[in-house]
Design an enzyme around this catalytic site. Structure first.
Site, PDB file in Angstrom:
ATOM      1  N   HIS A  59       0.881  -1.103  -0.164  1.00 57.63           N
ATOM      2  CA  HIS A  59       0.030  -0.106   0.180  1.00 57.63           C
ATOM      3  C   HIS A  59       0.949   1.160   0.160  1.00 57.63           C
ATOM      4  CE1 HIS A  59      -3.109   3.173   1.112  1.00 57.63           C
ATOM      5  NE2 HIS A  59      -3.928   2.008   0.842  1.00 57.63           N
ATOM      6  N   ASP A  97      -8.143  -5.028  -0.368  1.00 55.00           N
ATOM      7  CA  ASP A  97      -8.483  -5.846  -1.638  1.00 55.00           C
ATOM      8  C   ASP A  97      -8.349  -7.528  -1.371  1.00 55.00           C
ATOM      9  OD1 ASP A  97      -7.782  -3.170  -3.690  1.00 55.00           O
ATOM     10  OD2 ASP A  97      -9.816  -4.011  -3.174  1.00 55.00           O
TER      11      ASP A  97
HETATM   12  C1  SDX Z   1      -5.968   0.322  -3.026  1.00 61.00           C
HETATM   13  O1  SDX Z   1      -4.343   4.570  -1.999  1.00 61.00           O
HETATM   14  C2  SDX Z   1      -5.103   3.948  -1.643  1.00 61.00           C
HETATM   15  O2  SDX Z   1      -5.692   4.333  -0.700  1.00 61.00           O
HETATM   16  C3  SDX Z   1      -5.853   2.920  -2.302  1.00 61.00           C
HETATM   17  C4  SDX Z   1      -6.759   2.226  -1.726  1.00 61.00           C
HETATM   18  C5  SDX Z   1      -8.008   2.852  -1.526  1.00 61.00           C
HETATM   19  O3  SDX Z   1      -8.881   2.408  -0.638  1.00 61.00           O
HETATM   20  O4  SDX Z   1      -8.336   3.778  -2.332  1.00 61.00           O
HETATM   21  O5  SDX Z   1      -6.083   1.587  -0.180  1.00 61.00           O
HETATM   22  C6  SDX Z   1      -7.357   0.917  -2.543  1.00 61.00           C
HETATM   23  O6  SDX Z   1      -5.775   0.519  -4.144  1.00 61.00           O
HETATM   24  C7  SDX Z   1      -5.378  -0.748  -2.174  1.00 61.00           C
HETATM   25  C8  SDX Z   1      -4.209  -1.420  -3.098  1.00 61.00           C
HETATM   26  C9  SDX Z   1      -4.495  -2.483  -4.300  1.00 61.00           C
HETATM   27  N1  SDX Z   1      -3.559  -2.758  -4.915  1.00 61.00           N
HETATM   28  C10 SDX Z   1      -2.725  -4.225  -5.038  1.00 61.00           C
HETATM   29  O7  SDX Z   1      -3.159  -4.733  -3.962  1.00 61.00           O
HETATM   30  C11 SDX Z   1      -1.919  -4.332  -6.194  1.00 61.00           C
HETATM   31  C12 SDX Z   1      -0.449  -4.832  -5.512  1.00 61.00           C
HETATM   32  N2  SDX Z   1       0.050  -3.824  -4.866  1.00 61.00           N
HETATM   33  C13 SDX Z   1       0.899  -2.974  -5.308  1.00 61.00           C
HETATM   34  O8  SDX Z   1       0.988  -2.992  -6.678  1.00 61.00           O
HETATM   35  C14 SDX Z   1       1.624  -1.749  -4.734  1.00 61.00           C
HETATM   36  O9  SDX Z   1       1.888  -2.243  -3.424  1.00 61.00           O
HETATM   37  C15 SDX Z   1       0.766  -0.512  -4.539  1.00 61.00           C
HETATM   38  C16 SDX Z   1       0.471   0.011  -5.752  1.00 61.00           C
HETATM   39  C17 SDX Z   1      -0.678  -0.675  -3.864  1.00 61.00           C
HETATM   40  C18 SDX Z   1       1.573   0.539  -4.034  1.00 61.00           C
HETATM   41  O10 SDX Z   1       2.550   0.830  -4.755  1.00 61.00           O
HETATM   42  P1  SDX Z   1       3.760   1.947  -4.300  1.00 61.00           P
HETATM   43  O11 SDX Z   1       3.299   2.435  -3.179  1.00 61.00           O
HETATM   44  O12 SDX Z   1       3.949   2.825  -5.548  1.00 61.00           O
HETATM   45  O13 SDX Z   1       5.181   1.159  -3.988  1.00 61.00           O
HETATM   46  P2  SDX Z   1       5.996   0.752  -5.139  1.00 61.00           P
HETATM   47  O14 SDX Z   1       5.263   0.190  -6.327  1.00 61.00           O
HETATM   48  O15 SDX Z   1       6.999   1.567  -5.409  1.00 61.00           O
HETATM   49  O16 SDX Z   1       6.755  -0.518  -4.322  1.00 61.00           O
HETATM   50  C19 SDX Z   1       7.809  -0.567  -3.560  1.00 61.00           C
HETATM   51  C20 SDX Z   1       8.494  -1.951  -3.599  1.00 61.00           C
HETATM   52  C21 SDX Z   1       8.929  -2.218  -4.677  1.00 61.00           C
HETATM   53  O17 SDX Z   1      10.245  -3.037  -4.529  1.00 61.00           O
HETATM   54  P3  SDX Z   1      11.604  -2.405  -5.057  1.00 61.00           P
HETATM   55  O18 SDX Z   1      11.737  -1.808  -6.261  1.00 61.00           O
HETATM   56  O19 SDX Z   1      11.733  -1.399  -3.673  1.00 61.00           O
HETATM   57  O20 SDX Z   1      12.619  -3.655  -4.728  1.00 61.00           O
HETATM   58  O21 SDX Z   1       7.552  -2.886  -3.092  1.00 61.00           O
HETATM   59  C22 SDX Z   1       7.292  -4.012  -3.990  1.00 61.00           C
HETATM   60  C23 SDX Z   1       7.906  -2.983  -5.352  1.00 61.00           C
HETATM   61  O22 SDX Z   1       8.146  -3.896  -6.521  1.00 61.00           O
HETATM   62  N3  SDX Z   1       6.109  -4.347  -3.784  1.00 61.00           N
HETATM   63  C24 SDX Z   1       5.486  -5.279  -4.469  1.00 61.00           C
HETATM   64  C25 SDX Z   1       4.064  -5.390  -3.907  1.00 61.00           C
HETATM   65  N4  SDX Z   1       3.800  -3.947  -3.626  1.00 61.00           N
HETATM   66  C26 SDX Z   1       5.163  -3.236  -3.772  1.00 61.00           C
HETATM   67  N5  SDX Z   1       6.214  -6.601  -4.567  1.00 61.00           N
HETATM   68  C27 SDX Z   1       5.542  -7.537  -4.783  1.00 61.00           C
HETATM   69  N6  SDX Z   1       3.960  -7.708  -4.738  1.00 61.00           N
HETATM   70  C28 SDX Z   1       3.429  -6.419  -4.246  1.00 61.00           C
HETATM   71  N7  SDX Z   1       2.220  -6.373  -4.044  1.00 61.00           N
END
Ligand code: SDX
Length: 428
Positions: free
Chosen positions: A307, A364
């Site tokens: 998140h 989710d």
């Molecule tokens: C919602 O914003 C909100 O409030 C949203 C929400 C709402 O109520 O409106 O809460 C609802 O959208 C919840 C999120 C639902 N999405 C998912 O579950 C999709 C999977 N999660 C992600 O793709 C990710 O965690 C995000 C998009 C939610 C957040 O991404 P960020 O904050 O941009 O973080 P990032 O992509 O920069 O990740 C940081 C690190 C990275 O690794 P490094 O480059 O540091 O090595 O964490 C890793 C990412 O690769 N990472 C994951 C991951 N989420 C982040 N690795 C594997 N699986 C994951 N799910």
């Protein structure tokens, strides 16, 4: 706090005011940065460090896993309030008295009829259309029936617009599901409460009576509350920036629905179920999917995990996980997917990659398991998210317009070609 932030650029110091929020969050007010410094801007892709507005609607503390709507904790609201009470609280800022709530509900019912021409629009879609695309289109199409953009200076006009969309949106949501299932569209029943009516419009078959199930009513009411707002998330920010051009409420909401559809945002609840199904098909091999999620060369992510704000458990995920056990138990549903989800959660919470990045289950991760147990098709999961998020989007849009915020228009850092003379095609 009269303190200031000092930024030094090329040996010259500039001071900017520090703003402090009601929860003691601190922001550097850089409204004059570009003019003071002769053109210097900040750059922050994804706005990970950048506030777009001041807001008094929802407070999150990502480190502590706190979520409050207008100061009330999500735990108490999910336990003690119902969805319309929470919708009123988010939009108007206070919990309603019984009289205010009764009037709000009556006015929503009064405005819940959908023009039959909308039916012609939905009929034009193929059954294969994803319901999020249909819902966004139908919501924008409502503008054709209420063309005048709401006069936000009039509380009365604003209220009318709000009860209109709060009344019609559940009908559009139900129609999206019925359309995919080839079932006749149901206009709802004013004798029912808000959530009961949604369930009846979604599930009543024309050839038999529909019996309300209190377990489903309570589960859906709680899920809608948990999804109702989440400060400046991707879709709420989209609603705000669309509305900042003074585009109407309905089309601003349609833009929010489109943003929510993405699998990194609200679309994740559908993606989680598809991921869990794939793991089940793979013989429950969670380790393979954990490895894929950590493999930088693999675009796969563990859906429902991570998140932007929560670097601790998403409080909504805790509540939904508990509710999943209760609802499936009450419905007598045995779903191996829930066990796979719990196993995956346990593994991820012990995995260094996830621990280092503070990746926890989000809203989710478990919600789709309840929707499925309720008989809601997986393609409808994000539509249910939109139904819950509707009052939050309305509240954000109303706050932005009432505060007369400027049109949203970010700057950029240009890294393209510098000036070059045009070359005629024979010289390229
Ligand atoms: C919602 O914003 C909100 O409030 C949203 C929400 C709402 O109520 O409106 O809460 C609802 O959208 C919840 C999120 C639902 N999405 C998912 O579950 C999709 C999977 N999660 C992600 O793709 C990710 O965690 C995000 C998009 C939610 C957040 O991404 P960020 O904050 O941009 O973080 P990032 O992509 O920069 O990740 C940081 C690190 C990275 O690794 P490094 O480059 O540091 O090595 O964490 C890793 C990412 O690769 N990472 C994951 C991951 N989420 C982040 N690795 C594997 N699986 C994951 N799910």
């Amino acid at each position: 706090m009269s303190e200031k932030a000092t930024i030094e650029i090329k040996g010259k110091k500039y001071e900017f005011p520090l703003l402090v929020g009601s929860e003691n969050e601190v922001a550097i007010d850089i409204k004059t940065l570009r003019s003071d410094t002769g053109g210097v801007i900040t750059l922050d892709p994804g706005y990970k460090n950048t506030g777009s507005c001041e807001s008094s609607i929802t407070f999150l503390d990502g480190e502590k896993g706190i979520l409050r709507y207008r100061g009330y904790s999500i735990e108490e609201l999910a336990e003690k309030a119902d969805f319309l009470e929470v919708a009123y609280l988010l939009i108007f800022g206070e919990l309603p008295t019984q009289e205010q709530l009764d009037k709000f509900e009556a006015d929503i019912k009064e405005n819940s009829l959908v023009d039959d021409d909308i039916r012609k629009i939905i009929d034009a879609f193929p059954k294969s259309a994803h319901p999020m695309g249909v819902l966004s289109s139908l919501t924008a199409a409502l503008t054709a029936f209420y063309p005048r953009s709401v006069d936000v200076t009039s509380e009365e006009a604003m209220y009318k617009s709000i009860v209109r969309i709060m009344g019609k949106f559940p009908v559009l949501v139900a129609w999206c599901m019925r359309k995919k299932q080839g079932l006749p569209l149901d206009y709802g029943d004013d004798n029912l409460g808000y959530v009961e009516n949604v369930l009846k419009m979604m599930f009543k078959n024309p050839n038999r009576d529909y019996e309300q199930n209190p377990v489903l009513i309570d589960a859906l009411d709680k899920l809608l509350i948990l999804h109702a707002d989440h400060e400046q998330n991707c879709s709420a920010s989209t609603v705000r920036i669309t509305g900042s051009s003074h585009a109407g409420l309905f089309v601003s909401l349609a833009s929010g629905i489109s943003a929510l559809w993405g699998p990194l945002h609200g679309g994740a609840n559908q993606a989680v179920l598809e991921m869990l199904e794939a793991i089940k098909e793979d013989g429950g091999d969670t380790k393979k999917y954990m490895a894929k999620a950590k493999d930088k060369n693999d675009p796969f992510r563990l859906m429902g995990f991570g998140h932007r704000v929560y670097k601790n458990f998403d409080p909504r995920a805790r509540i939904i996980k508990k509710a999943a056990d209760e609802v499936l138990g009450d419905l007598g549903v045995e779903d191996p997917i829930l066990d796979i989800a719990k196993g995956l959660e346990k593994e991820a919470l012990q995995d260094q990659y996830f621990v280092d990045r503070k990746l926890y289950p989000n809203v989710d991760f478990y919600s789709g398991i309840i929707y499925r147990a309720m008989g809601i098709p997986v393609e409808m999961f994000t539509v249910m998210f939109a139904l819950g998020r509707l009052p939050g989007w309305i509240a954000q849009w109303r706050e932005m317009r009432m505060r007369k915020e400027p049109i949203g228009r970010p700057r950029q850092l240009y890294t393209g070609a510098t000036y070059r003379e045009f070359k005629t095609i024979d010289k390229r």
